[in-house]
Scaffold this active site. Structure first.
Site, mmCIF file in Angstrom:
data_model
loop_
_atom_site.group_PDB
_atom_site.id
_atom_site.type_symbol
_atom_site.label_atom_id
_atom_site.label_comp_id
_atom_site.label_asym_id
_atom_site.label_seq_id
_atom_site.Cartn_x
_atom_site.Cartn_y
_atom_site.Cartn_z
ATOM 1 N N PHE A 150 12.676 -42.790 -9.506
ATOM 2 C CA PHE A 150 12.167 -42.640 -8.140
ATOM 3 C C PHE A 150 11.171 -43.726 -7.750
ATOM 4 O O PHE A 150 10.942 -43.963 -6.562
ATOM 5 C CB PHE A 150 11.494 -41.261 -7.972
ATOM 6 C CG PHE A 150 10.097 -41.201 -8.541
ATOM 7 C CD1 PHE A 150 9.009 -41.648 -7.807
ATOM 8 C CD2 PHE A 150 9.852 -40.720 -9.829
ATOM 9 C CE1 PHE A 150 7.716 -41.616 -8.333
ATOM 10 C CE2 PHE A 150 8.577 -40.693 -10.363
ATOM 11 C CZ PHE A 150 7.508 -41.140 -9.618
ATOM 12 N N GLU A 177 17.230 -38.732 -7.076
ATOM 13 C CA GLU A 177 17.437 -37.715 -6.030
ATOM 14 C C GLU A 177 16.154 -37.452 -5.243
ATOM 15 O O GLU A 177 16.155 -36.726 -4.264
ATOM 16 C CB GLU A 177 17.986 -36.422 -6.633
ATOM 17 C CG GLU A 177 17.086 -35.706 -7.639
ATOM 18 C CD GLU A 177 17.178 -36.254 -9.070
ATOM 19 O OE1 GLU A 177 17.325 -37.483 -9.244
ATOM 20 O OE2 GLU A 177 17.077 -35.451 -10.012
ATOM 21 N N CYS A 282 5.968 -48.387 -13.935
ATOM 22 C CA CYS A 282 6.150 -48.500 -15.389
ATOM 23 C C CYS A 282 5.332 -49.651 -15.940
ATOM 24 O O CYS A 282 5.158 -49.762 -17.145
ATOM 25 C CB CYS A 282 7.615 -48.695 -15.717
ATOM 26 S SG CYS A 282 8.213 -50.241 -15.076
#
Ligand code: NAD
Length: 499
Positions: A150, A177, A282
């Site tokens: 996401f 999603e 990240c």
């Protein structure tokens, strides 16, 4: 009625008849703003059929001609960068400028993909043996797939499909999603660039769709970016099905601050790297490692007022430096980590919990938090929090700092702030981490290099994009050719030599 975001297969939006859906939220207001279709095996079958139908012509097309489509796509992305950034922010929550930065880094990969013909050109040796010519080149794998997280809904997919497609593959993208609109919008631009239908297909959903991709015999390779437990699962299940898999996982990125570092520069760098995008990167720095007690004291003293002054707000607020978290569950998870850190005895210097934004009371906001005296046995040190929580783990010496980083199971990115060239050089050599910054807090490699961590931050043998991406999406073929005038008469039963 809320809009349903549906699949894009064979050049068209597919009606979501009969499929269940998952809600998509605006994280700033907490409202449900759309629903996304939850695909399963039959949708993946349809996408593979479409990608297969497009494959023959696409793979056979001269690479230069393929690149021309990519140029048009890049131009459309440039023209619509602002619109794409708005799509990102609405569902992700990051600030508009941050979303624009994401789009820009995605466009850089598309730029790189435009030059891929040069990387596919292969090598040729004439007379490698008497009258024997040999050439090697790289050919596409076929239908390949990408599964994305996401936190960069436009950029991370662009780490994958422009490279794969420029190499002659056709692609199925399964985006997160939680924020499916940006990759769907990018697909619209891709179609406007006139790519043949079925070259890029977008299939929405969660685990069911992922499992169908992993098990589908018609898919040759899978690129995955997401959390480590899912990356490990995707790698194991995908490779068991004979696929080539690259699966990038989570992170716990440390930044060493040496006693000689410019403390203001180091503090500012940490602010952006720890709290930008609410820590949902990240490559975010989540652990600062000051060397020596005095360095640590000065660093904490510098950070506290900066964190207290962080401007939090929705993406529509041009002054905001940090938006909300992605979901209510994630907000609860991050809050839980902070509670655990306190219970484990870390010193909570700034507490970001309990932030309430006027007009956005139901949003998933949290302020920045700072823990001091974090030790390596604490869960807030070992686990990825993926929120705006910075830990200070003090090291007595530089060697102790290096050993601490090298002992962590994650090894995505790391940085050192120093004026000492010898220390910086030693760090770059000895640190067991895939991406290293020297006075660069977020060392995301440029598109012409490749992105990837070590250890439990990457499962597989290839990093993404850049030359490693080209190698991942292609396989080597070597042809040895001799013509009748050069063939010696008689059967030869010894192993063929090059003499
Ligand atoms: P996630 O692992 O929950 O989801 C990633 C993808 O996997 C999504 O498309 C999701 O639908 C799917 N998925 C989720 N659970 C699954 C399951 N049980 N089985 C099969 N598929 C499943 O990750 P996220 O929360 O979307 O993203 C955040 C994570 O991604 C963080 O851990 C972050 O460090 C990591 N990340 C890593 C990189 C990198 O380059 N190493 C880059 C960005 C994000």
């Amino acid at each position: 009625m809320t809009q349903t975001i549906t699949n894009r297969i064979a050049g068209a939006a597919v009606r979501a008849a009969g499929r269940d859906t998952t809600p998509v939220f605006n994280p700033a207001s907490g409202e449900e703003i759309a629903r996304v279709v939850n695909s399963g095996a039959s949708e993946i079958d349809d996408a593979v059929d479409a990608a297969r139908n497009a494959l023959g012509e696409w793979a056979a097309m001269p690479a230069l001609k393929r690149a021309r489509f990519m140029f048009r796509f890049k131009q459309l992305l440039d023209e619509h960068a602002d619109d794409l950034a708005r799509e990102i922010s609405r569902e992700h929550g990051k600030t508009h400028d941050d979303a624009l930065g994401e789009v820009q880094r995605g466009i850089e990969v598309v730029d790189f993909a435009c030059g891929i013909p040069a990387l596919l050109k292969g090598s040729y040796s004439r007379n490698i043996a008497p009258a024997l010519d040999s050439y090697s080149d790289r050919q596409p794998l076929g239908v390949v797939a990408g599964i994305t997280p996401f936190n960069f809904p436009a950029m991370v997919p662009m780490w994958m499909y422009p490279i794969a497609i420029a190499c002659g593959n056709t692609f199925i993208l399964k985006p997160s999603e939680r924020d499916p609109s940006a990759p769907t919008f990018a697909w619209e631009l891709f179609q406007q660039a006139d790519f043949p239908d079925g070259v890029l297909n977008v299939v929405h959903g969660g685990k069911q769709a992922v499992d169908a991709i992993l098990d589908h015999r018609g898919i040759a390779a899978v690129s995955f970016v997401g959390s480590t437990p899912v990356a490990e699962y995707v790698f194991a299940r995908g490779t068991a099905q004979g696929k080539r898999v690259q699966a990038l996982g989570g992170a716990k990125n440390h930044m060493i601050v040496m006693p000689d570092a410019d403390m203001d520069q180091a503090s500012d760098a940490l602010m952006g790297a720890a709290f930008g995008s609410a820590g949902e990167r990240c490559m975010a720095v989540s652990v600062a490692v000051p060397v020596g007690g005095d360095t640590a004291d000065r660093l904490v003293e510098n950070l506290v007022p900066r964190i207290q002054a962080l401007k939090i707000g929705p993406s529509t607020d041009a002054q905001a430096q940090m938006g909300p978290l992605i979901t209510r569950q994630h907000l609860e998870k991050v809050t839980g980590h902070i509670e655990k850190g306190v219970a484990e005895g870390a010193d909570l210097k700034v507490d970001g919990r309990g932030v309430s934004m006027q007009g956005y009371e139901d949003g998933f906001f949290i302020g920045g938090s700072l823990f001091d005296h974090v030790t390596t046995d604490m869960s807030i040190y070992r686990e990825e929090i993926f929120g705006p929580v910075l830990s200070v783990a003090r090291a007595g010496t530089y060697d102790e700092a290096v050993a601490m980083i090298n002992a962590h199971e994650f090894a995505n990115g790391t940085a050192i702030f120093t004026r000492d060239g010898d220390a910086a050089r030693d760090f770059a050599e000895r640190i067991e981490v895939g991406m290293v910054g020297i006075n660069v807090p977020i060392p995301v490699p440029a598109a012409s290099h490749s992105f990837g961590g070590w250890k439990r931050s990457l499962f597989g043998d290839y990093a993404v994009y850049g030359p490693e991406g080209v190698n991942f999406y292609t396989r080597l073929k070597t042809v040895s050719a001799r013509w009748p005038a050069g063939i010696r008469s008689g059967a030869e039963f010894t192993f063929p030599s090059l003499e």
